[in-house]
Write an enzyme that holds these catalytic residues in place. Structure first.
Site, PDB file in Angstrom:
ATOM      1  N   GLU A 284       0.479  -1.836  -0.347  1.00 25.44           N
ATOM      2  CA  GLU A 284      -0.415  -0.015  -0.218  1.00 25.44           C
ATOM      3  C   GLU A 284       1.614   1.502  -0.316  1.00 25.44           C
ATOM      4  OE1 GLU A 284      -3.380   0.546   2.926  1.00 25.44           O
ATOM      5  OE2 GLU A 284      -2.020   2.709   3.508  1.00 25.44           O
TER       6      GLU A 284
ATOM      7  N   HIS B 233      -7.984   2.289  -3.876  1.00 25.61           N
ATOM      8  CA  HIS B 233      -8.668   2.379  -2.522  1.00 25.61           C
ATOM      9  C   HIS B 233     -10.200   3.782  -3.214  1.00 25.61           C
ATOM     10  CE1 HIS B 233      -5.595   1.507   0.393  1.00 25.61           C
ATOM     11  NE2 HIS B 233      -5.375   0.437  -0.665  1.00 25.61           N
TER      12      HIS B 233
ATOM     13  N   TYR C 139     -11.854  -6.737   9.390  1.00 26.26           N
ATOM     14  CA  TYR C 139     -10.764  -5.502  11.422  1.00 26.26           C
ATOM     15  C   TYR C 139     -10.587  -6.872  11.980  1.00 26.26           C
ATOM     16  CZ  TYR C 139     -12.767  -1.058   8.568  1.00 26.26           C
ATOM     17  OH  TYR C 139     -12.314  -0.762   7.876  1.00 26.26           O
TER      18      TYR C 139
ATOM     19  N   LYS D 204     -20.769  -7.944   2.254  1.00 27.00           N
ATOM     20  CA  LYS D 204     -20.167  -7.396   1.109  1.00 27.00           C
ATOM     21  C   LYS D 204     -19.269  -7.742   0.376  1.00 27.00           C
ATOM     22  CE  LYS D 204     -16.911  -4.758   4.656  1.00 27.00           C
ATOM     23  NZ  LYS D 204     -16.146  -3.642   5.131  1.00 27.00           N
TER      24      LYS D 204
ATOM     25  N   GLN E 131      -7.032  -4.333   8.134  1.00 23.11           N
ATOM     26  CA  GLN E 131      -6.747  -4.366   9.028  1.00 23.11           C
ATOM     27  C   GLN E 131      -5.347  -4.318  10.177  1.00 23.11           C
ATOM     28  OE1 GLN E 131      -8.671  -0.350  11.395  1.00 23.11           O
ATOM     29  NE2 GLN E 131      -8.318  -2.051  12.989  1.00 23.11           N
TER      30      GLN E 131
ATOM     31  N   GLN F 275       3.419   7.026  16.327  1.00 20.73           N
ATOM     32  CA  GLN F 275       3.105   5.813  15.509  1.00 20.73           C
ATOM     33  C   GLN F 275       1.376   4.715  16.032  1.00 20.73           C
ATOM     34  OE1 GLN F 275       5.126   3.575  12.988  1.00 20.73           O
ATOM     35  NE2 GLN F 275       3.388   3.526  11.041  1.00 20.73           N
TER      36      GLN F 275
HETATM   37  P1  FAD Z   1     -18.310  -0.790   6.559  1.00 17.44           P
HETATM   38  O1  FAD Z   1     -17.975  -1.787   5.799  1.00 17.44           O
HETATM   39  O2  FAD Z   1     -19.400  -0.327   6.322  1.00 17.44           O
HETATM   40  O3  FAD Z   1     -18.011  -1.052   7.639  1.00 17.44           O
HETATM   41  C1  FAD Z   1     -18.551   0.643   8.968  1.00 17.44           C
HETATM   42  C2  FAD Z   1     -19.432   0.368   9.964  1.00 17.44           C
HETATM   43  O4  FAD Z   1     -20.060   0.072   9.859  1.00 17.44           O
HETATM   44  C3  FAD Z   1     -18.513  -1.371  10.417  1.00 17.44           C
HETATM   45  O5  FAD Z   1     -18.781  -0.567  12.173  1.00 17.44           O
HETATM   46  C4  FAD Z   1     -19.593  -1.767  10.275  1.00 17.44           C
HETATM   47  O6  FAD Z   1     -19.363  -3.606  11.446  1.00 17.44           O
HETATM   48  C5  FAD Z   1     -21.064  -1.404  10.394  1.00 17.44           C
HETATM   49  N1  FAD Z   1     -21.695  -2.137   9.222  1.00 17.44           N
HETATM   50  C6  FAD Z   1     -21.169  -2.057   7.971  1.00 17.44           C
HETATM   51  N2  FAD Z   1     -22.864  -2.312   7.292  1.00 17.44           N
HETATM   52  C7  FAD Z   1     -23.451  -2.445   7.642  1.00 17.44           C
HETATM   53  C8  FAD Z   1     -25.041  -2.265   7.653  1.00 17.44           C
HETATM   54  N3  FAD Z   1     -25.325  -2.755   5.801  1.00 17.44           N
HETATM   55  N4  FAD Z   1     -26.025  -2.079   8.472  1.00 17.44           N
HETATM   56  C9  FAD Z   1     -24.614  -1.542   9.425  1.00 17.44           C
HETATM   57  N5  FAD Z   1     -23.828  -1.558  10.014  1.00 17.44           N
HETATM   58  C10 FAD Z   1     -22.806  -1.419   8.706  1.00 17.44           C
HETATM   59  N6  FAD Z   1      -9.526   5.418   4.736  1.00 17.44           N
HETATM   60  C11 FAD Z   1      -9.814   6.559   4.070  1.00 17.44           C
HETATM   61  O7  FAD Z   1     -10.067   7.104   4.296  1.00 17.44           O
HETATM   62  N7  FAD Z   1      -8.977   5.960   2.538  1.00 17.44           N
HETATM   63  C12 FAD Z   1      -8.530   5.015   3.031  1.00 17.44           C
HETATM   64  O8  FAD Z   1      -7.735   4.151   1.739  1.00 17.44           O
HETATM   65  C13 FAD Z   1      -7.860   3.699   2.978  1.00 17.44           C
HETATM   66  N8  FAD Z   1      -8.069   2.231   3.546  1.00 17.44           N
HETATM   67  C14 FAD Z   1      -7.937   1.198   3.965  1.00 17.44           C
HETATM   68  C15 FAD Z   1      -7.583  -0.178   3.817  1.00 17.44           C
HETATM   69  C16 FAD Z   1      -7.145  -1.289   4.712  1.00 17.44           C
HETATM   70  C17 FAD Z   1      -6.847  -2.230   4.623  1.00 17.44           C
HETATM   71  C18 FAD Z   1      -8.451  -1.058   5.640  1.00 17.44           C
HETATM   72  C19 FAD Z   1      -9.073  -2.174   6.711  1.00 17.44           C
HETATM   73  C20 FAD Z   1      -9.217   0.087   6.041  1.00 17.44           C
HETATM   74  C21 FAD Z   1      -9.013   1.447   5.347  1.00 17.44           C
HETATM   75  N9  FAD Z   1      -9.376   2.007   5.945  1.00 17.44           N
HETATM   76  C22 FAD Z   1      -8.860   3.722   4.200  1.00 17.44           C
HETATM   77  C23 FAD Z   1     -10.283   2.797   6.411  1.00 17.44           C
HETATM   78  C24 FAD Z   1     -11.368   2.745   6.633  1.00 17.44           C
HETATM   79  O9  FAD Z   1     -12.277   3.585   6.108  1.00 17.44           O
HETATM   80  C25 FAD Z   1     -12.568   2.857   7.879  1.00 17.44           C
HETATM   81  O10 FAD Z   1     -12.374   1.794   8.772  1.00 17.44           O
HETATM   82  C26 FAD Z   1     -13.956   3.346   7.634  1.00 17.44           C
HETATM   83  O11 FAD Z   1     -14.341   3.647   8.944  1.00 17.44           O
HETATM   84  C27 FAD Z   1     -14.265   2.428   7.534  1.00 17.44           C
HETATM   85  O12 FAD Z   1     -15.049   2.006   5.961  1.00 17.44           O
HETATM   86  P2  FAD Z   1     -15.561   0.307   5.703  1.00 17.44           P
HETATM   87  O13 FAD Z   1     -15.297   0.252   4.246  1.00 17.44           O
HETATM   88  O14 FAD Z   1     -14.543  -0.718   6.630  1.00 17.44           O
HETATM   89  O15 FAD Z   1     -17.255   0.647   5.873  1.00 17.44           O
END
Ligand code: FAD
Length: 286
Positions: free
Chosen positions: A25, A83, A150, A170, A181, A217
């Site tokens: 990444e 991303h 996660y 998803k 993560q 960090q």
């Molecule tokens: P979701 O999958 O939508 O989940 C978010 C929360 O909502 C979770 O608690 C989940 O349990 C809950 N949830 C999910 N679906 C539903 C539903 N249908 N109904 C009710 N609750 C639900 N962030 C950035 O800004 N830029 C990046 O480039 C970036 N890269 C990342 C790369 C990796 C490998 C990882 C692990 C994370 C990255 N993130 C990045 C962080 C990420 O955007 C955050 O963790 C964000 O808060 C959640 O994104 P998600 O896609 O996991 O959300």
């Protein structure tokens, strides 16, 4: 190459002849000088990465790669997975973006919700969770879709079980791989993979490895995410602050060696654009 071609389903605990699949990444350089990043990428290329993923800042500006940047990086012959976070965009703009990515000849995308900024009213959003974005990308493009996972549960979720329920959505909507993560306790990942499998999610889990560079960090990361850090690791970093990069490197080497021994061979390095540290880790594990 699409995610499903790169990653076969690997079963934790079943040792096959899986050779490690390494990916990286990177993020847009803060000073906007993409050429410095090219140097890092040329160094990392010798490890034959299966893909390079590119972060996407939710708030715009310099913390996003431009389409020109994506093209230039792709031209270095990397398989890319940009991303994308959907929190700050409406449906029309999202469609424009994903189609533009596809038109660049890129085959993969990491579909994320992103962290919701304070100024956004969730009721005005077209997509509130990543599963909705996955479904939309699947309907509008032929992009192969990765999603976030996660190992200790997302920070907003009640518990891991609940989080995995949504992870399953998803995957049902079209995701082909789960990128985790960062985590520092491998047992947490092994339990996570088992829980994912027991939930009937038949999708490869790619382990996210964060080479640590400082205690600060770690403190920042643990304030933003649910991540356990071994006490001994923290104590060592506290005791030898001037050697923190070396301590972080040694920790990551041991962590990766243990993962590979246990059949987890798809490793995604959060390089923080530091090819030197990631290279040292890889020279010791491959
Ligand atoms: P979701 O999958 O939508 O989940 C978010 C929360 O909502 C979770 O608690 C989940 O349990 C809950 N949830 C999910 N679906 C539903 C539903 N249908 N109904 C009710 N609750 C639900 N962030 C950035 O800004 N830029 C990046 O480039 C970036 N890269 C990342 C790369 C990796 C490998 C990882 C692990 C994370 C990255 N993130 C990045 C962080 C990420 O955007 C955050 O963790 C964000 O808060 C959640 O994104 P998600 O896609 O996991 O959300």
């Amino acid at each position: 190459m699409e995610l499903s071609e790169i990653y076969q389903k690997e079963r934790y605990g079943v040792l096959g002849d899986f050779s490690p699949k390494i990916s990286f990444e990177i993020f847009p350089p803060k000073n906007g000088d993409i050429s410095s990043l090219f140097e890092e990428l040329r160094i990392l290329k010798r490890y034959n990465p299966v893909l390079v993923s590119l972060t996407y800042g939710a708030s715009g500006g310099l913390n996003r790669f431009s389409y020109e940047d994506l093209k230039s990086i792709r031209d270095l012959e990397f398989n890319l997975m940009p991303h994308f976070t959907c929190v700050s965009m409406l449906k029309d703009e999202i469609e424009k973006h994903i189609v533009a990515v596809e038109n660049l000849g890129i085959e993969n995308i990491l579909a994320l919700r992103g962290d919701i900024p304070d100024y956004i009213n969730p009721e005005e959003l077209d997509f509130f969770h990543a599963n909705e974005l996955v479904e939309f990308i699947q309907a509008k493009t032929t992009l192969s879709i990765g999603v976030a996972g996660y190992p200790e549960g997302h920070i907003e979720s009640k518990n891991l079980k609940d989080d995995i329920k949504y992870l399953k959505k998803k995957v049902e909507k079209g995701a082909s791989a789960i990128f985790t993560q960062l985590f520092f306790e491998n047992d947490k990942l092994y339990r996570y993979i088992e829980t994912v499998e027991n939930a009937g999610i038949n999708c490869p889990v790619i382990a996210g490895i964060m080479p640590v560079r400082s205690l600060k960090q770690i403190e920042k990361m643990t304030s933003m995410a649910r991540v356990s850090v071994p006490k001994k690791f923290i104590e060592k970093l506290e005791k030898f602050p001037n050697d923190s990069i070396q301590i972080g490197t040694e920790f990551a080497i041991e962590q990766c060696q243990n993962l590979i021994e246990n059949g987890v061979t798809s490793l995604h390095f959060f390089t923080l654009n530091h090819s030197d540290q990631t290279s040292e880790i890889l020279d010791n594990i491959l």
